[in-house]
Design a protein around this motif. Sequence first.
Motif, mmCIF file in Angstrom:
data_model
loop_
_atom_site.group_PDB
_atom_site.id
_atom_site.type_symbol
_atom_site.label_atom_id
_atom_site.label_comp_id
_atom_site.label_asym_id
_atom_site.label_seq_id
_atom_site.Cartn_x
_atom_site.Cartn_y
_atom_site.Cartn_z
ATOM 1 N N ILE A 153 0.088 3.938 -44.930
ATOM 2 C CA ILE A 153 -0.005 3.009 -43.790
ATOM 3 C C ILE A 153 -0.794 1.817 -44.295
ATOM 4 O O ILE A 153 -1.978 1.938 -44.638
ATOM 5 C CB ILE A 153 -0.698 3.684 -42.591
ATOM 6 C CG1 ILE A 153 0.093 4.917 -42.161
ATOM 7 C CG2 ILE A 153 -0.834 2.695 -41.438
ATOM 8 C CD1 ILE A 153 -0.675 5.838 -41.235
ATOM 9 N N HIS B 140 4.409 2.141 -42.862
ATOM 10 C CA HIS B 140 4.052 1.274 -41.730
ATOM 11 C C HIS B 140 3.128 0.167 -42.224
ATOM 12 O O HIS B 140 2.258 0.407 -43.067
ATOM 13 C CB HIS B 140 3.316 2.055 -40.626
ATOM 14 C CG HIS B 140 4.115 3.161 -40.023
ATOM 15 N ND1 HIS B 140 5.254 2.946 -39.273
ATOM 16 C CD2 HIS B 140 3.934 4.512 -40.052
ATOM 17 C CE1 HIS B 140 5.749 4.106 -38.872
ATOM 18 N NE2 HIS B 140 4.968 5.076 -39.333
ATOM 19 N N LEU C 37 -2.455 6.107 -36.314
ATOM 20 C CA LEU C 37 -1.252 6.527 -37.032
ATOM 21 C C LEU C 37 -1.581 7.642 -38.037
ATOM 22 O O LEU C 37 -0.803 8.579 -38.213
ATOM 23 C CB LEU C 37 -0.623 5.335 -37.744
ATOM 24 C CG LEU C 37 0.071 4.306 -36.841
ATOM 25 C CD1 LEU C 37 0.446 3.062 -37.638
ATOM 26 C CD2 LEU C 37 1.308 4.913 -36.176
ATOM 27 N N ARG D 264 1.195 10.222 -39.728
ATOM 28 C CA ARG D 264 2.213 9.311 -40.238
ATOM 29 C C ARG D 264 1.969 8.894 -41.695
ATOM 30 O O ARG D 264 2.841 8.320 -42.325
ATOM 31 C CB ARG D 264 2.276 8.057 -39.361
ATOM 32 C CG ARG D 264 2.666 8.330 -37.917
ATOM 33 C CD ARG D 264 4.067 8.878 -37.833
ATOM 34 N NE ARG D 264 5.025 7.999 -38.508
ATOM 35 C CZ ARG D 264 6.258 8.345 -38.838
ATOM 36 N NH1 ARG D 264 6.694 9.583 -38.595
ATOM 37 N NH2 ARG D 264 7.070 7.485 -39.424
#
Length: 295
Positions: A195, A222, A233, A238
């Motif tokens: 991320i 992301h 997140l 994630r």
Amino acid sequence: MTYTLEQLRGLVAVAEELHFGRAAARLRMTQPPLSRQIQKLEAQVGVRLLDRDNRRVALTPAGEAFLAEARRILAIAEAAPDLAQRVSSGSRGLVRLGFTAASTFGILGRLLDRLERELPEVRIELFEMVTREQIAALANEDLDLGLARPPFDPELFDSRLLHREALLLAVPSGHPLASLDRPAVPADLATEPLIFHSQQKARYFYDLVVSMVPLAQERVVHSVSQILTMLWLVAAGRGIAFVPASATLLAIPDVALIPLATPVPEPVELHLLWPRRTHNPALARVLEALRDVEY
């Protein structure tokens, strides 16, 4: 409607003494000029403010109402020179302060507490902006001071290092990386989804991470601009993210923050930033109040 401060002072003196002779003595004048002042004031206002005869003086209802306004106007007039002097000296006024979202993690609050103690009559107006927006606002004189990330144009801006901190790795709780007994290194992250900081809206952190931790960009799942969003997140499983050490203050559930090996131990910098040319006298007082502050 036009009346003078002398007329207002005359009315207040008569209203408080309820005697023209005593009021005139208080004002260090004779009674006839004072009587003429009150008559002119009543003519300009258009109503009788005082009832008077040879034995007594009393305020009319209109006079009672006007007296309150007269006292307010005199108080403002008497305070105006002192106010102008304090504004000119910078001890009173307004400073517009820009800040990045990450600077609110403990630093901004302590800075505001310091200014409130040192300069209680200087109002600080806050604007949340990324560094790029702060620089534009400072250049256009829409801001006076910023809490921003380098680099800056030294010809346009002066700056002072306020805070330096480590870069940490945020991973989901229970992740194998959370059980390392040493700082994580790039090789540990080779297969991890990342991320990442937005290259457009979080350019400072993007450039910092790229320079400090060699990574394959195809692993980025992301790209976001706010550290708080990155942590949520991560909590959702994630991926993993790079965040400043001050993010530990957020205490996001299901997220572990672990040390990260970087060439510079504390590479994340936050600076006070201000234009070299400014027309705000309060800014110099704010900078002096923060002269020895470092978080």
